[in-house]
Design an enzyme around this catalytic site. Structure first.
Site, mmCIF file in Angstrom:
data_model
loop_
_atom_site.group_PDB
_atom_site.id
_atom_site.type_symbol
_atom_site.label_atom_id
_atom_site.label_comp_id
_atom_site.label_asym_id
_atom_site.label_seq_id
_atom_site.Cartn_x
_atom_site.Cartn_y
_atom_site.Cartn_z
ATOM 1 N N SER A 126 0.856 -1.181 0.000
ATOM 2 C CA SER A 126 0.000 0.000 0.000
ATOM 3 C C SER A 126 0.895 1.236 0.000
ATOM 4 O O SER A 126 1.716 1.407 0.895
ATOM 5 C CB SER A 126 -0.876 -0.046 1.252
ATOM 6 O OG SER A 126 -1.657 1.112 1.332
ATOM 7 N N LYS A 152 -1.151 -0.970 -4.407
ATOM 8 C CA LYS A 152 -2.338 -0.183 -4.042
ATOM 9 C C LYS A 152 -1.894 1.234 -3.776
ATOM 10 O O LYS A 152 -0.926 1.467 -3.045
ATOM 11 C CB LYS A 152 -2.958 -0.803 -2.786
ATOM 12 C CG LYS A 152 -3.836 0.117 -1.963
ATOM 13 C CD LYS A 152 -4.639 -0.717 -0.975
ATOM 14 C CE LYS A 152 -4.869 0.003 0.334
ATOM 15 N NZ LYS A 152 -5.630 -0.830 1.296
ATOM 16 N N LYS A 154 -3.075 5.148 -2.521
ATOM 17 C CA LYS A 154 -4.087 5.934 -1.827
ATOM 18 C C LYS A 154 -4.475 7.094 -2.730
ATOM 19 O O LYS A 154 -3.591 7.742 -3.318
ATOM 20 C CB LYS A 154 -3.529 6.448 -0.504
ATOM 21 C CG LYS A 154 -3.182 5.349 0.495
ATOM 22 C CD LYS A 154 -4.432 4.708 1.081
ATOM 23 C CE LYS A 154 -4.085 3.764 2.221
ATOM 24 N NZ LYS A 154 -5.298 3.176 2.835
ATOM 25 N N ASP A 179 -7.234 3.102 -3.188
ATOM 26 C CA ASP A 179 -7.994 3.171 -1.929
ATOM 27 C C ASP A 179 -8.271 4.629 -1.604
ATOM 28 O O ASP A 179 -7.350 5.432 -1.442
ATOM 29 C CB ASP A 179 -7.177 2.524 -0.797
ATOM 30 C CG ASP A 179 -7.944 2.474 0.523
ATOM 31 O OD1 ASP A 179 -9.128 2.885 0.557
ATOM 32 O OD2 ASP A 179 -7.351 2.018 1.523
ATOM 33 N N GLU A 204 -11.204 0.899 -3.524
ATOM 34 C CA GLU A 204 -11.547 0.562 -2.144
ATOM 35 C C GLU A 204 -12.203 1.754 -1.449
ATOM 36 O O GLU A 204 -11.698 2.874 -1.523
ATOM 37 C CB GLU A 204 -10.239 0.165 -1.426
ATOM 38 C CG GLU A 204 -10.451 -0.351 -0.024
ATOM 39 C CD GLU A 204 -9.123 -0.754 0.625
ATOM 40 O OE1 GLU A 204 -8.120 -0.946 -0.097
ATOM 41 O OE2 GLU A 204 -9.092 -0.876 1.847
ATOM 42 N N ASP A 229 -14.184 -1.572 2.963
ATOM 43 C CA ASP A 229 -13.250 -1.632 4.091
ATOM 44 C C ASP A 229 -13.927 -1.029 5.331
ATOM 45 O O ASP A 229 -14.573 -1.732 6.102
ATOM 46 C CB ASP A 229 -11.956 -0.886 3.713
ATOM 47 C CG ASP A 229 -10.953 -0.751 4.849
ATOM 48 O OD1 ASP A 229 -11.238 -1.186 5.973
ATOM 49 O OD2 ASP A 229 -9.851 -0.190 4.628
ATOM 50 N N LYS A 253 -10.209 -6.754 8.019
ATOM 51 C CA LYS A 253 -9.226 -6.426 9.056
ATOM 52 C C LYS A 253 -9.766 -7.010 10.346
ATOM 53 O O LYS A 253 -10.877 -6.670 10.752
ATOM 54 C CB LYS A 253 -9.054 -4.911 9.168
ATOM 55 C CG LYS A 253 -8.399 -4.303 7.932
ATOM 56 C CD LYS A 253 -8.333 -2.793 7.992
ATOM 57 C CE LYS A 253 -7.687 -2.245 6.732
ATOM 58 N NZ LYS A 253 -7.865 -0.791 6.598
ATOM 59 N N GLY A 281 -4.280 -3.790 5.981
ATOM 60 C CA GLY A 281 -3.244 -3.509 6.971
ATOM 61 C C GLY A 281 -3.571 -2.271 7.782
ATOM 62 O O GLY A 281 -4.266 -1.376 7.309
#
Ligand code: MG
Length: 361
Positions: A126, A152, A154, A179, A204, A229, A253, A281
């Site tokens: 990430s 991934k 952000k 994400d 995400e 998520d 998670k 994570g």
């Protein structure tokens, strides 16, 4: 505990430089210990819980509740907490430590105790929001070279279509996802449709942390699968999300859903409904990371997760050996419980405060 991250991690909601968490150790009369970590931040920018609300819940409510519960199986922890609302992360920390202890008392790995079947897991990475597009591309290049199975990034308004376009120009075929950590609203649907141009594995949590309904509206308009998520806390949330079509993938998670027992229920429901899963994570130290490895060994975790090796986050981790990656895989340990030893010297070093609760002489 407070641990300084190797690199500050920036998302659409803020930047984390130090990781604060509670390390839970449960001891049995036989002298064995089970371990787990909380994953909440110091302030409620991911979910409502914080390190301090975790502490309050553990000390004043959950630990006393467990003291009066007869535990025959780790599932009894989740049962004991079922009428206590929310506070999923505080519950998960006790649940996880007791699962680890249970595995050790039975002479098996945590993976085996929960029904995991893999001997290695695929590793994704990430990448937080960077200072410049150039810096982001350089980081991605480094991660691709290291062998990570998916990248991934952000995203947030102003750092989204532009950077995805730049990434796709340099890396047309890498497995890529984005994400948003809730950075958009329902009014952004026309804008978010542009995501379909980038051949993403998924986007995400584009919308609010407490939403399922608007996600369903957005998913109808998007070809890109939505992965949920922040808005998934219970198996009931997953059932509703599947029923109305809020998304096609679940990021699990353990700390967001109240522990391993609840994670197993979600895993079963997703498997029945052919909803692929992966493990997210929360910048875990080694013990939380070990729990993530065990959960990812379940059959329906079919997509690479965020469980990167220790050295991606820390100068030195709190477990021995540290979590390492080879060719984009982490080996699932076969030793007792979580399969890694807590590094007590390092833990003592990083500990800000500790408290012990007894229920036997
Ligand atoms: Mg996320």
């Amino acid at each position: 505990m407070r641990m300084r991250l190797l690199h500050p991690f920036k998302t659409s909601v803020g930047t984390i430089t130090d990781k604060d968490f509670i390390l839970v150790e449960v001891k049995s009369k036989s002298g064995l210990s089970g371990w787990a970590e909380t994953v909440s931040d110091a302030i409620p920018i991911y979910h409502e819980e914080t390190v301090k609300t975790n502490w309050h819940m553990l000390k004043d409510i959950l630990i006393p509740k467990l003291m009066e519960t007869e535990l025959k199986h780790p599932e009894d922890v989740s049962k004991a907490f079922k009428d206590l609302r929310g506070n999923y992360n505080a519950k998960a920390a006790l649940d996880g430590a007791i699962w680890d202890l249970y595995a050790k008392e039975n002479g098996i790995s945590l993976t085996k105790a929960i029904g995991g079947i893999k001997d290695k897991i695929e590793v994704g990475v990430s990448v937080g929001i960077q200072k410049s597009e150039q810096e982001l591309l350089q980081k991605i290049e480094g991660f691709v070279t290291k062998g990570y199975k998916r990248i991934k990034v952000k995203i947030k308004p102003g750092w989204d279509m532009n950077i995805l376009k730049a990434i796709r120009k340099e890396f047309p075929v890498i497995p890529l996802m984005a994400d948003a950590n809730c950075a958009y609203t329902i009014n952004d649907i026309p804008y978010l449709k542009q995501l379909d141009e980038f051949n993403l594995m998924m986007v995400e949590q584009p919308l609010s942390y407490d939403d399922l309904i608007d996600h369903a509206r957005l998913q109808k308009e998007l070809n890109t699968p939505i992965c949920l998520d922040e808005c998934i806390h219970t198996v009931e949330d997953v059932r509703k999300a599947i029923e109305i079509g809020s998304g096609k993938i679940i990021n699990l998670k353990i700390g967001r859903v109240g522990g391993i027992t609840e994670s197993l229920k979600i895993h079963e429901l997703c498997e029945e409904n052919k909803i692929p899963m992966w493990c997210g994570g929360m910048l875990e130290a080694g013990i939380g990371r070990a729990h993530n490895i065990a959960i990812t060994s379940l059959a329906n975790f079919t997509l690479p997760g965020d469980t990167a090796p220790s050295s991606h986050y820390w100068k030195e981790d709190i477990i021995t050996p540290e979590v390492t990656m080879k060719d984009g895989y982490i080996k699932v340990p076969t030793g007792l419980g979580i399969g890694f030893e807590p590094n007590m010297e390092k833990i003592e070093d990083l500990m800000l405060y500790s408290e012990t609760f007894h229920n036997y002489e």
